[in-house]
Design a protein around this motif. Sequence first.
Motif, PDB file in Angstrom:
ATOM      1  N   PRO A   1      -4.980   5.866   3.370  1.00  0.00           N
ATOM      2  CA  PRO A   1      -4.991   5.066   4.465  1.00  0.00           C
ATOM      3  C   PRO A   1      -6.693   4.618   4.927  1.00  0.00           C
ATOM      4  CG  PRO A   1      -4.016   7.789   5.678  1.00  0.00           C
ATOM      5  CD  PRO A   1      -3.733   7.593   3.916  1.00  0.00           C
ATOM      6  N   GLU A   2      -7.724   5.244   4.327  1.00  0.00           N
ATOM      7  CA  GLU A   2      -8.562   5.046   4.231  1.00  0.00           C
ATOM      8  C   GLU A   2      -8.856   4.127   3.401  1.00  0.00           C
ATOM      9  OE1 GLU A   2      -9.115   8.819   5.019  1.00  0.00           O
ATOM     10  OE2 GLU A   2      -8.247   8.087   3.488  1.00  0.00           O
ATOM     11  N   LYS A   3      -7.674   3.789   2.449  1.00  0.00           N
ATOM     12  CA  LYS A   3      -8.412   2.263   1.495  1.00  0.00           C
ATOM     13  C   LYS A   3      -7.199   1.414   2.334  1.00  0.00           C
ATOM     14  CE  LYS A   3      -7.383   1.277  -3.550  1.00  0.00           C
ATOM     15  NZ  LYS A   3      -7.055   1.100  -5.096  1.00  0.00           N
ATOM     16  N   MET A   4      -5.773   1.819   2.706  1.00  0.00           N
ATOM     17  CA  MET A   4      -4.874   0.536   2.746  1.00  0.00           C
ATOM     18  C   MET A   4      -5.038  -0.383   3.925  1.00  0.00           C
ATOM     19  SD  MET A   4      -1.073   1.479   4.923  1.00  0.00           S
ATOM     20  CE  MET A   4      -1.881   2.884   5.942  1.00  0.00           C
ATOM     21  N   LEU A   5      -5.827   0.473   5.227  1.00  0.00           N
ATOM     22  CA  LEU A   5      -6.505  -1.207   6.655  1.00  0.00           C
ATOM     23  C   LEU A   5      -6.866  -1.384   6.178  1.00  0.00           C
ATOM     24  CD1 LEU A   5      -6.190   1.726   9.030  1.00  0.00           C
ATOM     25  CD2 LEU A   5      -4.915   0.672   8.457  1.00  0.00           C
ATOM     26  N   PRO A   6      -8.260  -1.075   5.590  1.00  0.00           N
ATOM     27  CA  PRO A   6      -9.382  -2.419   4.835  1.00  0.00           C
ATOM     28  C   PRO A   6      -8.913  -3.254   4.344  1.00  0.00           C
ATOM     29  CG  PRO A   6     -10.421   0.005   4.596  1.00  0.00           C
ATOM     30  CD  PRO A   6      -8.817   0.109   5.046  1.00  0.00           C
ATOM     31  N   PHE A   7      -7.422  -3.531   3.119  1.00  0.00           N
ATOM     32  CA  PHE A   7      -6.750  -3.956   2.160  1.00  0.00           C
ATOM     33  C   PHE A   7      -5.946  -4.328   3.056  1.00  0.00           C
ATOM     34  CE2 PHE A   7      -2.604  -4.146  -0.294  1.00  0.00           C
ATOM     35  CZ  PHE A   7      -2.889  -5.312  -1.134  1.00  0.00           C
ATOM     36  N   ALA A   8      -4.908  -3.732   4.243  1.00  0.00           N
ATOM     37  CA  ALA A   8      -4.353  -4.862   4.931  1.00  0.00           C
ATOM     38  C   ALA A   8      -5.180  -5.848   5.437  1.00  0.00           C
ATOM     39  CB  ALA A   8      -3.385  -4.259   5.868  1.00  0.00           C
ATOM     40  N   SER A   9      -6.300  -5.980   5.934  1.00  0.00           N
ATOM     41  CA  SER A   9      -7.285  -6.300   6.504  1.00  0.00           C
ATOM     42  C   SER A   9      -7.823  -7.722   6.012  1.00  0.00           C
ATOM     43  CB  SER A   9      -7.788  -5.862   7.427  1.00  0.00           C
ATOM     44  OG  SER A   9      -7.450  -4.582   8.742  1.00  0.00           O
ATOM     45  N   GLN A  10      -7.982  -7.032   5.097  1.00  0.00           N
ATOM     46  CA  GLN A  10      -8.094  -8.418   3.935  1.00  0.00           C
ATOM     47  C   GLN A  10      -7.657  -9.370   3.742  1.00  0.00           C
ATOM     48  OE1 GLN A  10     -11.893  -8.037   1.845  1.00  0.00           O
ATOM     49  NE2 GLN A  10     -11.058 -10.214   2.851  1.00  0.00           N
ATOM     50  N   VAL A  11      -6.401  -9.243   3.314  1.00  0.00           N
ATOM     51  CA  VAL A  11      -4.975 -10.050   3.068  1.00  0.00           C
ATOM     52  C   VAL A  11      -5.303 -10.600   3.834  1.00  0.00           C
ATOM     53  CG1 VAL A  11      -2.728  -9.618   2.655  1.00  0.00           C
ATOM     54  CG2 VAL A  11      -4.090  -8.583   1.710  1.00  0.00           C
ATOM     55  N   ALA A  12      -4.879 -10.144   5.827  1.00  0.00           N
ATOM     56  CA  ALA A  12      -4.856 -11.358   6.675  1.00  0.00           C
ATOM     57  C   ALA A  12      -6.326 -11.607   6.793  1.00  0.00           C
ATOM     58  CB  ALA A  12      -4.739  -9.925   8.563  1.00  0.00           C
ATOM     59  N   ALA A  13      -6.977 -11.381   6.607  1.00  0.00           N
ATOM     60  CA  ALA A  13      -8.191 -12.892   6.897  1.00  0.00           C
ATOM     61  C   ALA A  13      -7.663 -13.782   6.120  1.00  0.00           C
ATOM     62  CB  ALA A  13      -9.393 -11.841   6.271  1.00  0.00           C
ATOM     63  N   ALA A  14      -7.665 -13.101   4.392  1.00  0.00           N
ATOM     64  CA  ALA A  14      -7.272 -14.554   3.858  1.00  0.00           C
ATOM     65  C   ALA A  14      -5.945 -15.313   4.278  1.00  0.00           C
ATOM     66  CB  ALA A  14      -6.617 -13.691   2.375  1.00  0.00           C
TER      67      ALA A  14
ATOM     68  N   ALA B   1       0.684  -0.821   0.266  1.00  0.00           N
ATOM     69  CA  ALA B   1       0.074   0.139  -0.434  1.00  0.00           C
ATOM     70  C   ALA B   1       0.880   1.590   0.059  1.00  0.00           C
ATOM     71  CB  ALA B   1      -0.720   0.005   0.662  1.00  0.00           C
ATOM     72  N   ILE B   2       2.015   1.189   1.233  1.00  0.00           N
ATOM     73  CA  ILE B   2       2.501   2.840   0.748  1.00  0.00           C
ATOM     74  C   ILE B   2       3.274   2.653  -0.512  1.00  0.00           C
ATOM     75  CG2 ILE B   2       5.004   3.603   1.715  1.00  0.00           C
ATOM     76  CD1 ILE B   2       4.727   1.574   4.443  1.00  0.00           C
ATOM     77  N   CYS B   3       4.135   1.429  -1.408  1.00  0.00           N
ATOM     78  CA  CYS B   3       4.682   1.644  -2.559  1.00  0.00           C
ATOM     79  C   CYS B   3       3.220   2.596  -3.816  1.00  0.00           C
ATOM     80  CB  CYS B   3       4.910   0.241  -2.607  1.00  0.00           C
ATOM     81  SG  CYS B   3       6.754  -1.044  -2.118  1.00  0.00           S
ATOM     82  N   ALA B   4       2.348   1.706  -3.597  1.00  0.00           N
ATOM     83  CA  ALA B   4       1.254   2.299  -4.609  1.00  0.00           C
ATOM     84  C   ALA B   4       0.447   3.476  -3.779  1.00  0.00           C
ATOM     85  CB  ALA B   4      -0.085   0.889  -4.307  1.00  0.00           C
ATOM     86  N   ASP B   5       0.843   4.412  -3.137  1.00  0.00           N
ATOM     87  CA  ASP B   5       0.799   5.928  -2.573  1.00  0.00           C
ATOM     88  C   ASP B   5      -1.173   4.995  -1.941  1.00  0.00           C
ATOM     89  OD1 ASP B   5       2.607   6.356  -2.616  1.00  0.00           O
ATOM     90  OD2 ASP B   5       2.606   6.601  -4.714  1.00  0.00           O
ATOM     91  N   MET B   6      -1.176   3.801  -1.943  1.00  0.00           N
ATOM     92  CA  MET B   6      -3.144   3.897  -0.951  1.00  0.00           C
ATOM     93  C   MET B   6      -2.754   4.999   0.066  1.00  0.00           C
ATOM     94  SD  MET B   6      -4.254   0.109  -0.601  1.00  0.00           S
ATOM     95  CE  MET B   6      -3.611  -1.090  -2.353  1.00  0.00           C
TER      96      MET B   6
END
Length: 414
Positions: A377-390, A370-375
Motif C-alpha cells: 500500500p505504501e507504494k500503491m497509493l503514491p503510484f495511483a495518485s501519480q497516474v491520476a495526476a497525469a 498495483a494489486i496484480c503487481a502485489d505492490m
Amino acid sequence: MHLLSNYPPSLTSPPRFSYLRHPSSSSSSRILSPPPPTTTVTATRVKITSSEMDSLPEHRIVLGCGAAGVDFLAAVASFPKPDDKIRSTSLKVQGGGNAANALTCAARLGLNPRLISKVADDIQGRGVLEELESDGVDTSFFVVSKEGNSPSTYIIVDNETKTRTCIHTPGYPPMIPDELSRSSLLSALDGARLVYLDGRLHEAALVIAQETARKNIPILIDVERKREGLDDLLPLASYAVCSSKFPLAWTEAPSISSALVSMLLRLPKIKFVIVTLGEDGCIMLERSTEEAPASEEKDVDSLLESLKQRKDDNVAIPTCYASPLTKIRANGIGTVNGRLLVGTAEKIPPPELVDTTGAGDAFIGAVLYAICADMPPEKMLPFASQVAAAGCRALGARTGLPHRTDPRLAAFLH
C-alpha cells in the motif's frame, strides 16, 4: 466476436463519433459535432519491450463490468449563466464511462483487461469498441444491440474553477443478465487475476460477482454513491475504492475515518477500503489477519490526525504515511485490526491543471495494476495518485493517461 443482440450480419464502420443521435429523436434528427480533426481521438498502443515485459505482473488479466460510452467535452472560460450563449475554448470527443476509462488506464500500464458492457449498433457504439480495442482492451464480451442508443455524456469543463459538470444520457435498451450466457461469462473469467465492477449494470454485475466469488477471484468495486443493487455487490468484494461522500452516506458514521471502520466491520471479506479526496489525496484502511501487538486501542480519528500532521507541504510528489499495525477503534462502532494510511496527491501547478474528468477512474486503473503487481500500500497509493495526476493535464478522461513507458512512473514500475 461480440455478443450480439439482434445484430446485423455485416457492419461497415464509418468515421468514429461523427454525430450523436438522441434516443428520442427521429432517424433524421442529429446533433452535429465539429469536424473530426478537433473531435476525434485516435489511441495508439505503445509497444512493450522485452525488458519491460520482464517487469510486468505474471498474472495480468483483469475482467471489468460497467459503463462504456462517449464523452463530448467542451472547455469554457467560465461556467455559463442561465440563458447565456458562450463559445468553447476547446472541444474533444472520445470514449468514456468509468469501467472503460479505468481499464484503458490499466491496459496502458501493461495489464490485459477484458470488459463486459453494452452499446448500440450506432456510430458511437462502434467508435467505443474501436477506441478500446486500439488501447488493448478486449471488447469481445460486449453486447451490441441493433436498436436504441449508446451511452453518452456531455461534459462542461470550467477553466476558471477547474471543475467539470456532466450531463449523462444512459444507453438504451439497458443490459440484462440473460444477454451474457454462462459459457461467455466463464470464458471472460478464464485466467482472470482480478474482477472490477464500477457499480453500473447492477443485475449483470451481480451475476458476474457471484460466479467470481465461487471461483475465489478477488473483486474490486468502485463506489461513487449509493446505487441500486450495490448492497448485494459489496458483501462479495475484496477491495473498495470510494468517493469522499459514499462512506458517510452508507454507514451514517460521524466521520470518514470512523465510516471506514464501520465498512470493514460490516463487510468481513473486504481487505481494504480507499476513499479518494481529490487534491487532498486519499485515506486507506487496511485489514490485517495478523494479531496487533499488545497495546491499547487507537482512536481512528486521532490516528488520522496524527498521520496528517506528518505530511510535508513542501513535497509536490505523491507520498504515503502509514500507521503501524494496531487495533483501530471508532467510538460507538467497533474495533478492527489493521493499518490506517494517508496518501497525498501531486501538487499540480495551476497552468498544468486542465481537466479532472476521469481522475478517479485513472486512480482505480492504477490500483488494479498495483494489486496484480502485489505492490504494498505504501507504494500503491503514491503510484495511483501519480497516474491520476497525469490524466489531469489534458482535456478528457483518457487523453493524458500515461503509458508504462512514461518516465514519471519509472520509480514505481522498474
